[in-house]
Design a protein around this motif. Structure first.
Motif, PDB file in Angstrom:
ATOM      1  N   SER A  90       0.944  11.198   5.012  1.00 11.09           N
ATOM      2  CA  SER A  90       1.229  11.628   6.277  1.00 11.09           C
ATOM      3  C   SER A  90       0.229  10.883   7.290  1.00 11.09           C
ATOM      4  O   SER A  90       0.430  10.505   8.267  1.00 11.09           O
ATOM      5  CB  SER A  90       0.868  13.159   6.182  1.00 11.09           C
ATOM      6  OG  SER A  90      -0.478  13.499   6.121  1.00 11.09           O
ATOM      7  N   PHE A  91      -0.889  10.395   6.903  1.00 14.95           N
ATOM      8  CA  PHE A  91      -1.774   9.572   7.614  1.00 14.95           C
ATOM      9  C   PHE A  91      -1.227   8.240   7.771  1.00 14.95           C
ATOM     10  O   PHE A  91      -1.411   7.548   8.695  1.00 14.95           O
ATOM     11  CB  PHE A  91      -3.166   9.606   7.235  1.00 14.95           C
ATOM     12  CG  PHE A  91      -3.843  10.740   7.587  1.00 14.95           C
ATOM     13  CD1 PHE A  91      -4.700  10.658   8.652  1.00 14.95           C
ATOM     14  CD2 PHE A  91      -4.043  11.757   6.844  1.00 14.95           C
ATOM     15  CE1 PHE A  91      -5.295  12.066   9.189  1.00 14.95           C
ATOM     16  CE2 PHE A  91      -4.574  13.095   7.311  1.00 14.95           C
ATOM     17  CZ  PHE A  91      -5.414  13.099   8.409  1.00 14.95           C
ATOM     18  N   VAL A 151      -0.821  17.063  -4.026  1.00 19.38           N
ATOM     19  CA  VAL A 151      -1.431  17.417  -2.830  1.00 19.38           C
ATOM     20  C   VAL A 151      -2.117  16.352  -2.005  1.00 19.38           C
ATOM     21  O   VAL A 151      -1.997  15.737  -0.903  1.00 19.38           O
ATOM     22  CB  VAL A 151      -1.990  18.961  -2.809  1.00 19.38           C
ATOM     23  CG1 VAL A 151      -2.804  19.125  -1.314  1.00 19.38           C
ATOM     24  CG2 VAL A 151      -1.289  19.834  -2.846  1.00 19.38           C
ATOM     25  N   VAL A 152      -3.305  16.002  -2.674  1.00 20.98           N
ATOM     26  CA  VAL A 152      -4.240  15.107  -2.168  1.00 20.98           C
ATOM     27  C   VAL A 152      -3.472  13.721  -1.899  1.00 20.98           C
ATOM     28  O   VAL A 152      -3.987  12.984  -0.809  1.00 20.98           O
ATOM     29  CB  VAL A 152      -5.448  14.989  -2.748  1.00 20.98           C
ATOM     30  CG1 VAL A 152      -6.344  16.331  -2.899  1.00 20.98           C
ATOM     31  CG2 VAL A 152      -5.259  14.673  -4.429  1.00 20.98           C
ATOM     32  N   THR A 153      -2.504  12.863  -3.035  1.00 19.73           N
ATOM     33  CA  THR A 153      -2.029  11.917  -2.610  1.00 19.73           C
ATOM     34  C   THR A 153      -1.007  12.003  -1.497  1.00 19.73           C
ATOM     35  O   THR A 153      -0.564  11.019  -0.809  1.00 19.73           O
ATOM     36  CB  THR A 153      -1.604  11.465  -3.895  1.00 19.73           C
ATOM     37  OG1 THR A 153      -0.472  12.437  -4.509  1.00 19.73           O
ATOM     38  CG2 THR A 153      -2.483  10.938  -4.904  1.00 19.73           C
ATOM     39  N   LEU A 207      -7.616   7.844 -11.350  1.00 19.91           N
ATOM     40  CA  LEU A 207      -7.025   9.317 -11.676  1.00 19.91           C
ATOM     41  C   LEU A 207      -5.851   9.233 -12.666  1.00 19.91           C
ATOM     42  O   LEU A 207      -6.068  10.279 -13.335  1.00 19.91           O
ATOM     43  CB  LEU A 207      -6.262   9.441 -10.368  1.00 19.91           C
ATOM     44  CG  LEU A 207      -7.372  10.054  -8.973  1.00 19.91           C
ATOM     45  CD1 LEU A 207      -6.456  10.363  -8.007  1.00 19.91           C
ATOM     46  CD2 LEU A 207      -8.122  11.107  -9.706  1.00 19.91           C
ATOM     47  N   VAL A 264      -9.262   4.102  -7.024  1.00 21.95           N
ATOM     48  CA  VAL A 264      -9.123   5.550  -7.202  1.00 21.95           C
ATOM     49  C   VAL A 264      -7.701   5.986  -8.081  1.00 21.95           C
ATOM     50  O   VAL A 264      -8.060   6.917  -9.098  1.00 21.95           O
ATOM     51  CB  VAL A 264      -8.911   6.279  -5.756  1.00 21.95           C
ATOM     52  CG1 VAL A 264      -8.957   7.800  -6.031  1.00 21.95           C
ATOM     53  CG2 VAL A 264     -10.523   6.045  -5.064  1.00 21.95           C
ATOM     54  N   TYR A 265      -6.657   5.261  -7.788  1.00 25.05           N
ATOM     55  CA  TYR A 265      -5.468   5.693  -8.358  1.00 25.05           C
ATOM     56  C   TYR A 265      -5.502   5.411  -9.824  1.00 25.05           C
ATOM     57  O   TYR A 265      -5.083   6.116 -10.789  1.00 25.05           O
ATOM     58  CB  TYR A 265      -4.254   5.285  -7.837  1.00 25.05           C
ATOM     59  CG  TYR A 265      -3.917   5.840  -6.429  1.00 25.05           C
ATOM     60  CD1 TYR A 265      -4.446   6.966  -6.258  1.00 25.05           C
ATOM     61  CD2 TYR A 265      -2.909   5.394  -5.448  1.00 25.05           C
ATOM     62  CE1 TYR A 265      -4.001   7.674  -4.837  1.00 25.05           C
ATOM     63  CE2 TYR A 265      -2.586   5.773  -4.467  1.00 25.05           C
ATOM     64  CZ  TYR A 265      -3.177   6.864  -3.997  1.00 25.05           C
ATOM     65  OH  TYR A 265      -2.847   7.383  -2.832  1.00 25.05           O
ATOM     66  N   GLN A 318       0.776  -1.227  -0.055  1.00 21.92           N
ATOM     67  CA  GLN A 318       0.045  -0.201   0.009  1.00 21.92           C
ATOM     68  C   GLN A 318       0.866   1.286   0.008  1.00 21.92           C
ATOM     69  O   GLN A 318       0.480   2.059  -0.830  1.00 21.92           O
ATOM     70  CB  GLN A 318      -0.908  -0.160   0.962  1.00 21.92           C
ATOM     71  CG  GLN A 318      -1.673   1.213   1.410  1.00 21.92           C
ATOM     72  CD  GLN A 318      -2.846   1.251   2.531  1.00 21.92           C
ATOM     73  OE1 GLN A 318      -3.812   0.438   2.290  1.00 21.92           O
ATOM     74  NE2 GLN A 318      -2.645   1.956   3.642  1.00 21.92           N
ATOM     75  N   ILE A 368      -1.112  13.886   1.183  1.00 22.67           N
ATOM     76  CA  ILE A 368      -1.968  13.734   2.536  1.00 22.67           C
ATOM     77  C   ILE A 368      -2.161  12.603   2.895  1.00 22.67           C
ATOM     78  O   ILE A 368      -1.794  12.096   4.058  1.00 22.67           O
ATOM     79  CB  ILE A 368      -3.251  14.565   2.558  1.00 22.67           C
ATOM     80  CG1 ILE A 368      -3.102  16.077   2.104  1.00 22.67           C
ATOM     81  CG2 ILE A 368      -4.219  14.222   3.850  1.00 22.67           C
ATOM     82  CD1 ILE A 368      -4.450  16.849   1.788  1.00 22.67           C
ATOM     83  N   THR A 369      -2.411  11.425   2.098  1.00 16.98           N
ATOM     84  CA  THR A 369      -2.491   9.971   2.388  1.00 16.98           C
ATOM     85  C   THR A 369      -1.429   9.518   2.850  1.00 16.98           C
ATOM     86  O   THR A 369      -1.543   8.633   3.894  1.00 16.98           O
ATOM     87  CB  THR A 369      -3.008   9.329   1.411  1.00 16.98           C
ATOM     88  OG1 THR A 369      -1.961   9.385   0.341  1.00 16.98           O
ATOM     89  CG2 THR A 369      -4.339   9.623   0.553  1.00 16.98           C
ATOM     90  N   PHE A 403      -0.474  19.588  -9.611  1.00 15.46           N
ATOM     91  CA  PHE A 403      -0.330  20.014  -8.027  1.00 15.46           C
ATOM     92  C   PHE A 403      -1.301  19.502  -7.172  1.00 15.46           C
ATOM     93  O   PHE A 403      -0.912  18.987  -6.148  1.00 15.46           O
ATOM     94  CB  PHE A 403      -0.317  21.496  -8.056  1.00 15.46           C
ATOM     95  CG  PHE A 403       0.244  21.854  -6.612  1.00 15.46           C
ATOM     96  CD1 PHE A 403       1.291  22.262  -6.342  1.00 15.46           C
ATOM     97  CD2 PHE A 403      -0.911  22.654  -5.631  1.00 15.46           C
ATOM     98  CE1 PHE A 403       1.943  22.498  -5.133  1.00 15.46           C
ATOM     99  CE2 PHE A 403      -0.563  22.735  -4.569  1.00 15.46           C
ATOM    100  CZ  PHE A 403       0.823  22.936  -4.198  1.00 15.46           C
ATOM    101  N   ALA A 404      -2.671  19.593  -7.728  1.00 11.70           N
ATOM    102  CA  ALA A 404      -3.577  19.219  -6.844  1.00 11.70           C
ATOM    103  C   ALA A 404      -3.852  17.518  -6.628  1.00 11.70           C
ATOM    104  O   ALA A 404      -3.792  17.196  -5.582  1.00 11.70           O
ATOM    105  CB  ALA A 404      -5.196  19.346  -7.600  1.00 11.70           C
ATOM    106  N   ILE A 405      -3.292  16.761  -7.711  1.00  7.79           N
ATOM    107  CA  ILE A 405      -3.204  15.239  -7.384  1.00  7.79           C
ATOM    108  C   ILE A 405      -1.897  15.139  -6.317  1.00  7.79           C
ATOM    109  O   ILE A 405      -2.120  14.346  -5.473  1.00  7.79           O
ATOM    110  CB  ILE A 405      -2.813  14.795  -8.499  1.00  7.79           C
ATOM    111  CG1 ILE A 405      -4.119  14.888  -9.625  1.00  7.79           C
ATOM    112  CG2 ILE A 405      -2.928  13.288  -8.544  1.00  7.79           C
ATOM    113  CD1 ILE A 405      -4.062  14.169 -11.028  1.00  7.79           C
ATOM    114  N   TYR A 421      -7.689   2.465  -2.630  1.00 10.37           N
ATOM    115  CA  TYR A 421      -6.592   3.319  -3.044  1.00 10.37           C
ATOM    116  C   TYR A 421      -6.376   3.060  -4.619  1.00 10.37           C
ATOM    117  O   TYR A 421      -6.115   3.747  -5.499  1.00 10.37           O
ATOM    118  CB  TYR A 421      -5.404   3.272  -2.501  1.00 10.37           C
ATOM    119  CG  TYR A 421      -5.162   4.220  -1.062  1.00 10.37           C
ATOM    120  CD1 TYR A 421      -5.785   5.336  -0.856  1.00 10.37           C
ATOM    121  CD2 TYR A 421      -4.793   3.299   0.092  1.00 10.37           C
ATOM    122  CE1 TYR A 421      -5.886   5.993   0.442  1.00 10.37           C
ATOM    123  CE2 TYR A 421      -4.913   4.061   1.287  1.00 10.37           C
ATOM    124  CZ  TYR A 421      -5.347   5.484   1.608  1.00 10.37           C
ATOM    125  OH  TYR A 421      -5.616   5.936   2.747  1.00 10.37           O
TER     126      TYR A 421
END
Lengths: 456, 332
Positions: free
Chosen positions: A74-75, A67-69, A415, A411-412, A11, A71-72, A63-65, A408
């Protein structure tokens, strides 16, 4: 436990592989945009603004992609790798924290102004916003590569009760492999962005775009690539020597060297066999690996058998390394050949343009391959010599990870298809756009560069 | 400069600051996503344009909050995220869908644009629901009982509704005419539900949560507990009266609902914080037990003290640049 370990690794690998594609574009594309905007400011020629406008959209999407990927991930430190933060959180935490504080807010805020503020702020401020976004993406690379390099070559800390404590932040950040890895990654981003710009521009030309913008963008990208690729080969070599000094087992895996010996040949191709600890079907050039690594044809290179149980899986590192080098050589050839033709004002043939289109995502391939070399090359450790990857993994039920992993991946995949589709769709749309647009006429008149603000 | 035992308090404060800033800022743009009308493309465009320059920076406050928890309270970070594994995965998927839909919708053909609007709305709803669910489980101390699941589900609805409320407040502030009228109606509706939601939490929470009950019935926190719900209900009631008068001539007062909602948010957040301080995981870990090494906290704190004011400054600057009613969303 083993299932959770394998699934969590898969993952994280899927996440980071997908994520890294987008920063590897935006870090350098930010600087390309700054360059385009500067050229426009200096020349007031609308073609630079058209190039800017086209590429800023691709920047925003990538950039948007990114950023959001991001964030995942850091979690996931918490969800899947709690042992990581428990053992080295004192080091990793602050470095990640500085990335958020100095880079993320800067790029996110000024991206808003860069994308939507051109009519609301003076031109110089818009240029400054573009510059700050580029600085932000680069700073972000600085901090995350500092952390990654520390995981490869940790310094400046001491272990107390099994937990790493910082002693010297300067040597934590500027750890031995950091300068090399950072330069290597930034140059890789430059090449990724350059080949993307060249490829998409070539695609526009092939699709019948006779305007000046794609040709100028293509030229800029090719010259940039021609300049960056030899630099990258040079830095890559230094990085390799640095790795040899600090992580000899990684280099041994890259070169497929099992036994420590002198006058080691360079393997152009082989099939490493970890079970029997040997290679099959070797195609080798004598003494060259020794030459490269020790600058002596009879120099000694340490083999994997000196590191049994402590070295990475050989095949993925060995193959990835060859893919990276292969793509690099291809980049050099096509960039220099294209530059040669462009400098002599020769027309690029269709075959040549198709070759550039084929190379559109070569940067991605090389970046991923290089990333695998260095990350798989660090195994079985998560932090070299301190923390094994298997010690850091979570103890939650494997079904949970199966669930999130499947989600994931789905979604990937969607995307990636949507991203590629949109990229080429935007290129085709650009082919049909008229040369001069009303907004440009406004921009060309310096007195109306900023419109009055509306009331509250 | 900072004593070792003070550092966890300072970091808890910084974390609280970033959580509440996140809830307000990303709250309004998630709310706009939740409210996105799928049948009216023009209004959908305007609504998305109103959050266009901000959503990315707003979301960064979440990264900062999680980052601060990771830095300052690493053991809490892993306890919480392990307990909330599935809702976290949902939230992340929601955030991904939202973030990418925002950009894709502007760049694709009309047919697909509608689809990306749906994705945007869906992503916003998933994100809000999972955040609400996470908040609910946190309040219940990550119990796995039917009561806890029910409470968390209730909280999912409550947070989604609260985001819709602040989102409509934002739209009243940023839009005009039809869309503004629509937003006023949304605000009235979600305001009523939020009223019921806060009431429900105030009643249910101490009943099912022993820890909260004790906290709420002993001084000095008991005083706050009396003041906070009372203040929230008064504000929501005043807000409702204001909404009935809107829109006024020259659109004066269009900022009032948003400001009232922000104050309600602050009160609710303080109420929660008072209920659990000094626990970072209710009933399990205090901020001192969970804190990381002082030398690491100090290293990041010095930086944060310099950088956070800069972040606030350029955030204010960015809001000034995009001050006023929303224009068409145009990319350059």
């Amino acid at each position: 436990m083993d299932d959770v370990f394998l699934l969590s690794r898969l993952q994280f690998a899927a996440n980071i592989s997908f994520h890294i594609l987008f920063p590897s574009i935006t870090i350098a594309l930010g600087w390309f945009l700054f360059y385009f905007k500067l050229r426009f400011n200096l020349s007031h020629h609308p073609v630079w603004m058209r190039i800017y406008r086209f590429w800023v959209k691709i920047f925003a999407l990538s950039f948007a992609i990114g950023v959001v990927t991001g964030i995942t991930m850091s979690f996931q430190f918490g969800t899947n790798w709690p042992g990581y933060m428990e053992r080295v959180g004192n080091i990793a935490g602050p470095l990640l924290g500085y990335e958020v504080l100095t880079a993320f807010f800067l790029e996110a805020t000024f991206l808003g102004i860069m994308l939507f503020g051109i009519h609301r702020v003076p031109s110089w401020l818009h240029t400054l916003a573009t510059l700050l976004v580029a600085i932000g993406t680069t700073l972000s690379a600085f901090w995350i590569i500092a952390l990654n390099s520390w995981m490869q070559t940790p310094t400046g800390f001491e272990m107390r009760d099994g937990v790493a404590h910082a002693i010297d932040w300067w040597s934590i950040i500027f750890n031995p492999s950091f300068p090399y890895r950072l330069s290597h990654v930034l140059l890789a981003s430059g090449l990724t962005a350059a080949f993307l710009i060249a490829g998409i521009s070539a695609y526009r030309i092939i699709r019948g775009d006779n305007k000046k913008a794609p040709r100028l963008a293509l030229k800029t990208a090719i010259y940039a690539a021609s300049f960056l690729i030899p630099l990258q080969i040079f830095v890559g070599d230094l990085h390799g020597l640095n790795t040899l000094e600090h992580q000899p087992q990684k280099v041994a895996a890259m070169e497929g060297v099992w036994e420590t010996k002198q006058g080691v040949p360079l393997l152009l191709f082989a099939i490493p066999d970890e079970k029997n600890r040997t290679n099959h079907f070797e195609i080798a050039i004598p003494k060259v690996t020794s030459m490269i690594l020790t600058h002596d044809p009879n120099g000694e290179v340490q083999g994997l058998n000196d590191f049994i149980g402590e070295h990475p899986p050989v095949a993925p590192v060995f193959y990835s390394f060859r893919i990276m080098i292969g793509v690099g050589v291809l980049m050099l050839a096509i960039a220099w050949f294209s530059s040669y033709k462009l400098l002599r004002n020769k027309h690029l043939t269709n075959t040549h343009l198709y070759a550039l289109i084929a190379m559109t995502f070569s940067g991605w391939l090389a970046t991923l391959a290089g990333w695998y070399v260095t990350e798989i090359g660090r195994q079985p450790y998560l932090v070299s010599g301190i923390l094994k990857t298997s010690e850091a993994v979570t103890d939650i039920a494997p079904e949970n990870v199966v669930f999130s992993f499947t989600l994931y991946i789905l979604v990937y995949l969607v995307l990636m298809v949507a991203y590629l589709h949109t990229l080429f769709l935007m290129a085709r749309k650009a082919v049909q756009i008229e040369e001069i647009q009303p907004e440009e006429l406004i921009k060309l008149n310096p007195s109306s560069t900023s419109q009055p603000r509306e009331g509250i | 400069m900072f004593a070792d035992q003070d550092l966890p308090i300072i970091f808890a404060g910084l974390m609280a600051l970033s959580i509440i800033v996140y809830a307000i800022l990303d709250g309004y743009d998630l709310g706009v996503g939740i409210l996105l009308p799928l049948e009216n493309d023009k209004q959908a465009d305007q609504m998305i344009a109103s959050i266009g320059p901000f959503w990315d920076a707003n979301e960064t406050w979440l990264v900062l909050a999680v980052g601060l928890m990771l830095i300052a309270f690493p053991s809490a970070h892993s306890v919480i995220l392990k307990a909330l594994y599935i809702p976290t995965a949902f939230m992340l998927i929601g955030l991904i869908l939202r973030g990418v839909a925002f950009d894709f919708r502007a760049k694709v053909a009309q047919v697909n644009k509608h689809r990306w609007n749906q994705v945007f709305k869906l992503g916003s709803v998933i994100t809000s629901c999972s955040q609400g669910y996470m908040l609910g489980s946190f309040v219940m101390g990550f119990e796995s009982s039917l009561t806890a699941y029910l409470f968390a589900s209730l909280s999912a609805l409550g947070v989604t509704c609260a985001y819709a409320l602040i989102g409509s407040g934002w739209l009243i502030l940023k839009t005009t005419e039809d869309l503004q009228l629509k937003a006023i109606e949304w605000a009235k509706f979600s305001g009523k539900i939020s009223f019921v939601g806060i009431l429900a939490v105030c009643v249910v929470n101490p009943l099912i949560n022993q820890f909260v009950f004790e906290r709420w019935t002993t001084a000095p926190f008991a005083y706050f507990v009396v003041i906070i719900p009372f203040a929230c209900f008064t504000l929501l009631f005043v807000g409702h009266l204001v909404l009935k008068q809107l829109p006024l001539k020259n659109d004066s007062g269009c900022w009032l609902p948003f400001m009232i909602i922000v104050v309600v948010y602050l009160f609710c957040f303080c109420g929660l914080a008072f209920s659990f301080y000094p626990y970072v995981v209710p009933g399990q870990l205090t901020i001192w037990q969970a804190a990381s090494a002082p030398e690491s906290l100090r290293f990041i704190l010095y930086g944060a003290l310099v950088v956070i004011p800069c972040i606030l400054a350029y955030t204010v600057f960015s809001y000034r640049v995009f001050w006023g009613k929303v224009e068409d969303l145009r990319y350059y």
